[in-house]
Write a protein that holds these residues in place. Sequence first.
Motif, PDB file in Angstrom:
ATOM      1  N   LYS A  46       0.860  -1.184   0.000  1.00  0.00           N
ATOM      2  CA  LYS A  46       0.000   0.000   0.000  1.00  0.00           C
ATOM      3  C   LYS A  46       0.893   1.230   0.000  1.00  0.00           C
ATOM      4  CE  LYS A  46      -3.484   2.127   2.987  1.00  0.00           C
ATOM      5  NZ  LYS A  46      -4.196   1.928   4.273  1.00  0.00           N
ATOM      6  N   LEU A  47       0.710   2.097  -0.993  1.00  0.00           N
ATOM      7  CA  LEU A  47       1.526   3.307  -1.104  1.00  0.00           C
ATOM      8  C   LEU A  47       0.656   4.554  -1.031  1.00  0.00           C
ATOM      9  CD1 LEU A  47       3.863   2.412  -4.108  1.00  0.00           C
ATOM     10  CD2 LEU A  47       4.365   2.211  -1.673  1.00  0.00           C
ATOM     11  N   HIS A  48       1.117   5.524  -0.275  1.00  0.00           N
ATOM     12  CA  HIS A  48       0.585   6.882  -0.328  1.00  0.00           C
ATOM     13  C   HIS A  48       1.731   7.749  -0.831  1.00  0.00           C
ATOM     14  CE1 HIS A  48      -2.527   5.523   2.637  1.00  0.00           C
ATOM     15  NE2 HIS A  48      -3.254   6.207   1.771  1.00  0.00           N
ATOM     16  N   ALA A  89       1.816  -7.310 -11.702  1.00  0.00           N
ATOM     17  CA  ALA A  89       1.258  -6.609 -10.547  1.00  0.00           C
ATOM     18  C   ALA A  89      -0.171  -6.215 -10.888  1.00  0.00           C
ATOM     19  CB  ALA A  89       2.084  -5.381 -10.207  1.00  0.00           C
ATOM     20  N   PHE A  90      -0.962  -6.036  -9.873  1.00  0.00           N
ATOM     21  CA  PHE A  90      -2.345  -5.633 -10.064  1.00  0.00           C
ATOM     22  C   PHE A  90      -2.595  -4.368  -9.264  1.00  0.00           C
ATOM     23  CE2 PHE A  90      -2.087 -10.194 -10.519  1.00  0.00           C
ATOM     24  CZ  PHE A  90      -2.694 -10.391 -11.748  1.00  0.00           C
ATOM     25  N   LEU A  91      -3.136  -3.371  -9.923  1.00  0.00           N
ATOM     26  CA  LEU A  91      -3.497  -2.125  -9.262  1.00  0.00           C
ATOM     27  C   LEU A  91      -4.904  -2.292  -8.714  1.00  0.00           C
ATOM     28  CD1 LEU A  91      -2.837   0.854  -8.663  1.00  0.00           C
ATOM     29  CD2 LEU A  91      -3.858   1.404 -10.877  1.00  0.00           C
ATOM     30  N   LYS A  92      -5.026  -2.290  -7.371  1.00  0.00           N
ATOM     31  CA  LYS A  92      -6.328  -2.487  -6.746  1.00  0.00           C
ATOM     32  C   LYS A  92      -7.138  -1.200  -6.727  1.00  0.00           C
ATOM     33  CE  LYS A  92      -5.215  -6.393  -3.801  1.00  0.00           C
ATOM     34  NZ  LYS A  92      -5.184  -6.880  -2.429  1.00  0.00           N
ATOM     35  N   SER A  93      -6.488  -0.080  -6.478  1.00  0.00           N
ATOM     36  CA  SER A  93      -7.204   1.199  -6.491  1.00  0.00           C
ATOM     37  C   SER A  93      -6.203   2.331  -6.662  1.00  0.00           C
ATOM     38  CB  SER A  93      -8.012   1.401  -5.204  1.00  0.00           C
ATOM     39  OG  SER A  93      -7.153   1.563  -4.095  1.00  0.00           O
ATOM     40  N   LEU A  94      -6.720   3.448  -7.157  1.00  0.00           N
ATOM     41  CA  LEU A  94      -5.910   4.638  -7.356  1.00  0.00           C
ATOM     42  C   LEU A  94      -6.801   5.843  -7.119  1.00  0.00           C
ATOM     43  CD1 LEU A  94      -3.326   6.121  -8.432  1.00  0.00           C
ATOM     44  CD2 LEU A  94      -4.364   5.945 -10.705  1.00  0.00           C
TER      45      LEU A  94
END
Length: 104
Positions: A46-48, A89-94
């Motif tokens: 998880k990245l911010h 990789a899978f982007l779950k949300s942005l």
Amino acid sequence: RTTVSYDPRRASLSVDRNRSSVTNFAPAFPGTHTAFLPTSGRDSVKLHVFLDECSIEVFANDGDATISDLIFPGRDCDQLEIFTQGGRAFLKSLAIYPLAESRD
């Protein structure tokens, strides 16, 4: 460009500012800064990422690793690209939010 990356094999989070437009004012400025970020059994990272006119701050897994760097992008640096290298990789949300302008 400034690149934020995660390498699961090395459990490392990185910010690479070697090509962040203006870098030639000091020999030590260009470089890559890395922080250890084990996944601790998680299947995701998880990245911010906070970006403004001259800085980037990356907070991973709710503060397990952080990197804060100065950057000096040119006016033409106005794009975001998400990609993988050597894996999937899978982007779950942005979510993208504009930062409020100061009201001096």
